[in-house]
Enzyme design. Structure first.
Site, short mmCIF file in Angstrom:
data_model
loop_
_atom_site.label_atom_id
_atom_site.label_comp_id
_atom_site.label_asym_id
_atom_site.label_seq_id
_atom_site.Cartn_x
_atom_site.Cartn_y
_atom_site.Cartn_z
N HIS A 164 38.55 3.52 109.53
CA HIS A 164 38.19 2.65 108.32
C HIS A 164 37.03 1.91 108.45
CE1 HIS A 164 42.10 3.03 106.52
NE2 HIS A 164 42.82 2.31 107.51
N SER A 196 47.57 -2.69 96.11
CA SER A 196 48.38 -2.17 97.26
C SER A 196 47.95 -3.00 98.54
CB SER A 196 47.90 -0.59 97.62
OG SER A 196 48.57 -0.10 98.51
N LYS A 214 44.52 1.27 102.25
CA LYS A 214 45.21 1.44 100.88
C LYS A 214 44.65 2.32 100.06
CE LYS A 214 48.23 0.05 101.88
NZ LYS A 214 49.24 0.59 102.77
N TYR A 260 41.68 9.40 95.24
CA TYR A 260 42.97 9.39 95.08
C TYR A 260 43.55 9.87 93.65
CZ TYR A 260 47.48 6.95 95.62
OH TYR A 260 49.07 6.90 95.78
N GLY A 277 44.92 5.66 100.06
CA GLY A 277 45.50 7.02 100.33
C GLY A 277 45.53 7.61 101.56
N ARG A 283 39.55 5.36 96.27
CA ARG A 283 40.47 5.02 95.22
C ARG A 283 40.08 3.76 94.09
NH1 ARG A 283 46.85 2.98 96.80
NH2 ARG A 283 47.64 3.48 94.58
#
Length: 290
Positions: free
Chosen positions: A102, A132, A45, A187, A47, A124
């Site tokens: 990830h 998010s 989450k 982000y 971006g 981010r």
């Protein structure tokens, strides 16, 4: 669908079992990177989908429509997911393989550090990541259920969510950046100064962008375009995996949404943890801990 509620634990981290197995995670740790590869690294989450699209467009600037020829997860697949082998034949552009992960740096550094693989780390504001991620848990049926936002808030701060701690993830990758062909992007920078940020990224990737190329990229990576394209917005995912009735995968695409969710007490607590975990870092990120 029999693995929808399975949780895989690997190297102290938990992963959704419908996307990962012990075999796929071991394969990722032993993945053979090529010097021409581009590896996008994100915490969930942050971006990821946005940057996958931008990378596709940079390397397909002569034909930006080609970047929409396959769903995002096939064009820029995750190396740790079970679908990787099926996607590898799709990720070859004329120049590079575009890959995503990830995973934490400690799991991949031994395979990356002796290559020229270009690593793009997208970060981010963790407050927006938390919000998010909370909404994604409601959308995705393979994510654990939480009783409330407060419950999820606690688990996120303690690193007890899939893929582990946001703080550990970003610190882990920043600690090895000198050993890698590494580019940090945020982000927030991409939101506030998209032209210059995308140009800087293209320079790192060794790609020349003409003004018309940049304009095409800005159009095809815009939230309005991506949120309406089924190859980009994840509406192709069946309803037994994503409950599309409760929300959208591409929800807002903005910065600062955390302010609509955090209580003053939660904000104070988050800032305390952030300062404890990140206070010693020299790098300053373009988000404030208000």
């Amino acid at each position: 669908m029999d693995r929808l509620k399975v949780i895989e634990v690997f190297e102290g981290l938990s992963f959704p079992g419908n996307l990962h197995t012990q075999e796929s995670l071991r394969a990722a740790v032993n993945f053979q990177f090529q010097d021409t590869d581009v590896l996008l690294v994100t915490f969930p989450k942050s971006g990821t989908n946005w940057m996958q699209q931008i990378l596709s467009l940079i390397f397909n600037k002569e034909n930006p429509q080609h970047a929409q020829s396959l769903p995002t997860w096939q064009r820029v697949p995750w190396i740790e997911q079970i679908h990787l082998l099926n996607c590898l034949t799709d990720v070859k552009t004329s120049k590079v393989r575009l890959l995503t992960t990830h995973l934490h740096a400690r799991l991949l550094i031994h395979k990356l550090k002796n290559t020229k693989t270009r690593v793009v780390y997208m970060a981010r504001n963790p407050k927006d990541v938390l919000v998010s991620y909370y909404h994604f848990h409601k959308l995705a049926k393979f994510m654990p259920e939480f009783d409330s936002f407060e419950d999820f808030f606690d688990h996120f701060l303690e690193g007890k969510v899939f893929y582990g701690s946001w703080f550990d993830h970003i610190k882990d990758w920043l600690s090895v950046q000198q050993e890698l062909n590494f580019f940090l992007i945020t982000y927030e920078e991409l939101s506030q100064e998209p032209c210059q940020t995308i140009q800087n990224l293209a320079n790192f990737l060794g790609e020349q962008l003409e003004p018309k190329d940049l304009q095409n990229i800005l159009h095809y990576c815009s939230f309005s375009f991506m949120s309406q394209n089924e190859l980009l917005n994840y509406t192709l995912i069946p309803s037994d995996v994503f409950d599309h009735s409760v929300g959208k995968f591409m929800r807002k695409g903005e910065t600062g949404n955390w302010k609509e969710h955090f209580s003053p007490e939660q904000n104070t607590r988050f800032n305390h943890v952030y300062q404890r975990e990140m206070g010693d870092l020299i790098i300053k990120f373009p988000w404030s801990q208000e």
